[in-house]
Design an enzyme around this catalytic site. Structure first.
Site, PDB file in Angstrom:
ATOM      1  N   HIS A  92       4.188  -5.789 -13.437  1.00 19.05           N
ATOM      2  CA  HIS A  92       4.285  -5.459 -14.848  1.00 19.05           C
ATOM      3  C   HIS A  92       4.952  -6.571 -15.659  1.00 19.05           C
ATOM      4  O   HIS A  92       4.781  -6.647 -16.871  1.00 19.05           O
ATOM      5  CB  HIS A  92       5.024  -4.139 -15.034  1.00 19.05           C
ATOM      6  CG  HIS A  92       4.188  -2.951 -14.689  1.00 19.05           C
ATOM      7  ND1 HIS A  92       4.222  -1.781 -15.414  1.00 19.05           N
ATOM      8  CD2 HIS A  92       3.280  -2.751 -13.703  1.00 19.05           C
ATOM      9  CE1 HIS A  92       3.364  -0.909 -14.874  1.00 19.05           C
ATOM     10  NE2 HIS A  92       2.796  -1.488 -13.837  1.00 19.05           N
ATOM     11  N   HIS A 255      -2.063  -1.055  -4.588  1.00 19.87           N
ATOM     12  CA  HIS A 255      -1.929   0.379  -4.379  1.00 19.87           C
ATOM     13  C   HIS A 255      -1.911   0.759  -2.903  1.00 19.87           C
ATOM     14  O   HIS A 255      -1.919   1.942  -2.564  1.00 19.87           O
ATOM     15  CB  HIS A 255      -3.034   1.125  -5.124  1.00 19.87           C
ATOM     16  CG  HIS A 255      -2.873   1.065  -6.610  1.00 19.87           C
ATOM     17  ND1 HIS A 255      -3.753   1.661  -7.486  1.00 19.87           N
ATOM     18  CD2 HIS A 255      -1.929   0.468  -7.386  1.00 19.87           C
ATOM     19  CE1 HIS A 255      -3.352   1.442  -8.731  1.00 19.87           C
ATOM     20  NE2 HIS A 255      -2.259   0.715  -8.688  1.00 19.87           N
TER      21      HIS A 255
END
Length: 716
Positions: A92, A255
């Protein structure tokens, strides 16, 4: 007693205290040229490059790995390992990068400041940064926050069994919020009504909702439409410099680790970091649900993990995604997510905090796009059938994600930067220039005999002004102005560019690169123009530039640097006549790291010398355009001239006595007399006692741009 001051009287101490902006909202905003000034830095004469040389990188990595396995009571680690949290932190931090203007990314530690530190997509990353504080405190100036935030995720991957491609240090911290970076017009988190028009995401934005890094994980506008989500993913990731294969690798690889958090509705969360009460000490989103942490954590509102091995690198994400059918369900927080059907025991996911408890694996709407979109599916299947390919692709995609905005390899610090030269790094061969002082003077003389000052400076400035400090791309080094796509840009179709390049190619000796020859030409032209005004200056020439080849130039990627407007050259792309071009000038000046005085003096000098796109007359007030002086400012401020608009971009100047038209100028020209701050600069340089200073300041500012991409000798 009554307090003699009111809170309103002290409003200048808040972001809402700019009363001028409230009174005159259309006033030209120059603050972006004052961002992170040297006076904000707590230390003088600080060199991060020198401090980094003292860093024991291996000791730092050991401390990070120890931290990852040391769950803290105040913020317990899922599965006893902070690795997945740090991967999200790094992702992020770097993932805000966008190709259109090079802004965003993790190269300066900006995630510590608003608005990024308070975006909904960054909920609870404040805890990750706080976990890293003891390490930052220990290593101090030897490691920047920018490097630490990105390094943490890379070390996390390594500690969970993945081998990263490498890691380069070199991210220099800023000290204040980049409040003038445009993230969209929406005033509500997760809204997007102003950024999507006619189905197209507004440029230069890359995220499709305010406050998100990429796309809404529940689906477009929170609706679980998988195929529409695939379209948004493709567009968003493309705007962040990722192709389809890199996109699939990043999602599938990232993920593989960790889980989502949605133990209860987000209504249990308090204010974000910037709005949190003072006692929270720069932490936000205080959670009132049960313990407020661990199993009760609320982040995205989605709840659950993707794989049965959330702290281990393997191919389980793709294996499970293709193995099972998926039911659409709501999380405890009320968010859309997908749950596997008829799960085998071996694929059940362990609870992050309660031993023996298990859950079904989950997928996001955006995850299933990798299975349902035809192009993504081909790539995902290929990775599933050959996990080694996924490992290699994820390693390179992660490296690109975390280094895309760091600039060329000449800025990389450390010994783990990899041997490959990726095309996204804009590789430039080493210079072969070996020219002595006598040869330099001879070459300068020959250049000035064959080319005019205007031909040289228009071409050289067109090259240097492609630089953008936001991601350290473009500039003169590499001499890519002679290659596609730059040579085909409208701004470079000016006939002076082709003539200058062709002429310099003919006279170029074998012992100097074309890029160095361009720089030397610019120096020769400026020195000549100053001499014509009676001022002797000698600019420093720093050889060492290389010449890039067409094969080393990514045409699509470099087209993102194509200018819509270049106010320094009075250029505005056809069809952009309604653009408020002075705002575009400020944006360009910011990318070129120019101060307000540098921007001002460059405009004045270029106009005086007649360096306009297509040789237009705008702002050219000088009687002798081969002489560098302050005539642009003296004529602009002359009260004998009255200006009237011809159209949105062009104005006509009339002699007040005769009513005869004497000049034409653009919005960019006139703003230096209309805006009070810029007028103050113009008045300074128009003074009779500042003529020589103007010439020297112009030469210094131009030479700065000639060398702005020379990180090999001017690292910053």
């Amino acid at each position: 007693m009554k307090c003699p001051f009111t809170n309103e009287a002290l409003s200048h101490t808040t972001l809402g205290g700019d009363i001028n902006a409230k009174w005159w909202p259309e006033q030209l905003n120059l603050r972006i040229l004052y961002q992170n000034p040297p006076t904000l830095k707590p230390t003088d004469d600080f060199s991060y490059k020198k401090e980094f040389e003292k860093l024991d990188v291996e000791e730092l990595k050991k401390d990070l790995k120890k931290l990852m396995r040391s769950s803290q009571d105040w913020w317990p680690a899922d599965y006893g390992h902070y690795g997945p949290l740090f991967i999200r932190l790094s992702w992020h931090s770097a993932g805000t990068y966008r190709v259109f203007d090079g802004r965003g990314g993790g190269s300066n530690g900006n995630q510590r400041f608003a608005p990024l530190n308070s975006w909904p997509d960054n909920i609870n990353l404040d805890k990750a940064r706080r976990l890293l504080w003891p390490i930052k405190q220990k290593y101090g100036n030897k490691i920047s926050w920018g490097d630490l935030l990105v390094l943490a995720g890379t070390v996390a991957l390594e500690d969970m069994g993945f081998k990263p491609y490498g890691f380069a240090f070199g991210r220099v911290d800023i000290w204040e919020a980049e409040i003038d970076t445009y993230w969209g017009d929406e005033m509500e988190w997760l809204s997007n009504e102003k950024r999507v028009k006619d189905g197209e995401l507004q440029k230069p934005l890359a995220a499709d909702h305010m406050g998100l890094i990429y796309v809404n994980p529940e689906g477009p506008n929170g609706e679980p439409n998988i195929l529409e989500a695939a379209k948004q993913i493709r567009e968003s990731f493309k705007r962040m410099a990722m192709n389809d294969e890199e996109t699939v690798a990043l999602i599938a690889g990232g993920h593989t680790f960790g889980k989502n958090h949605g133990a209860a509705p987000t209504s249990h969360l308090g204010k974000e970091v910037e709005a949190a009460p003072i006692e929270e000490q720069n932490l936000g989103w205080k959670n009132s649900y049960k313990s407020g942490k661990g199993p009760d954590t609320i982040t995205s509102g989605i709840e659950g993990a993707w794989t049965p091995t959330p702290t281990k690198w393997d191919d389980s994400f793709l294996r499970i995604m293709f193995k099972y059918d998926w039911n659409l369900v709501k999380s405890p927080a009320g968010a859309w997510q997908w749950e596997a059907v008829d799960v085998d025991e071996e694929d059940m996911v362990p609870d992050a905090h309660i031993p023996g408890k298990k859950h079904k694996p989950i997928m996001l709407t955006t995850d299933l796009a990798l299975r349902m979109d035809s192009e993504y599916k081909k790539i995902a299947k290929k990775f599933l059938e050959n996990p080694k390919l996924l490992e290699e692709a994820f390693a390179k995609a992660w490296f690109k994600l975390t280094h895309r905005d760091l600039g060329p390899k000449s800025r990389y610090l450390g010994n783990d930067i990899g041997e490959d030269d990726f095309i996204w790094q804009d590789p430039i061969p080493k210079s072969y220039t070996s020219i002595n002082e006598k040869e330099i003077e001879t070459l300068k003389k020959e250049i000035l005999e064959k080319l005019s000052i205007q031909e040289i400076l228009y071409t050289v400035f067109s090259a240097v002004s492609t630089y953008r400090d936001t991601d350290k791309r473009g500039g003169l080094n590499g001499a890519r102005i002679r290659l596609k796509p730059q040579i085909d840009w409208e701004i470079n179709q000016d006939k002076r560019v082709a003539k200058t390049i062709k002429t310099l190619e003919k006279i170029k000796p074998d012992n100097i690169t074309f890029a160095d020859l361009l720089a030397l030409s610019g120096i020769a032209a400026i020195e000549k123009a100053a001499k014509n005004a009676g001022v002797e200056i000698n600019l420093d020439f720093y050889p060492g530039r290389g010449d890039a080849t067409q094969e080393e130039t990514d045409i699509e990627s470099f087209n993102y640097l194509k200018p819509i407007a270049n106010g320094f050259l009075n250029y505005l792309q056809n069809g952009c006549e309604e653009l408020i071009s002075e705002r575009a000038l400020i944006d360009l000046a910011n990318k070129l790291t120019l101060t307000v005085p540098e921007m001002t003096v460059l405009i004045g000098g270029l106009r005086t010398l007649g360096i306009n796109y297509n040789d237009t007359p705008y702002g050219r007030f000088s009687e002798d355009e081969n002489r560098l002086d302050n005539e642009f400012f003296t004529k602009l401020l002359d009260m004998n001239i009255e200006w009237k608009p011809k159209n949105n971009q062009v104005f006509e100047g009339f002699d007040r006595k005769t009513n005869k038209k004497v000049y034409e100028a653009t919005r960019v020209d006139l703003i230096f007399g209309a805006n009070s701050q810029l007028r103050a600069q113009s008045e300074f340089y128009a003074q009779n006692d500042n003529k020589e200073k103007f010439i020297k300041d112009f030469a210094k500012a131009f030479n700065k741009l000639l060398n702005i991409d020379r990180f090999d000798i001017f690292w910053r």
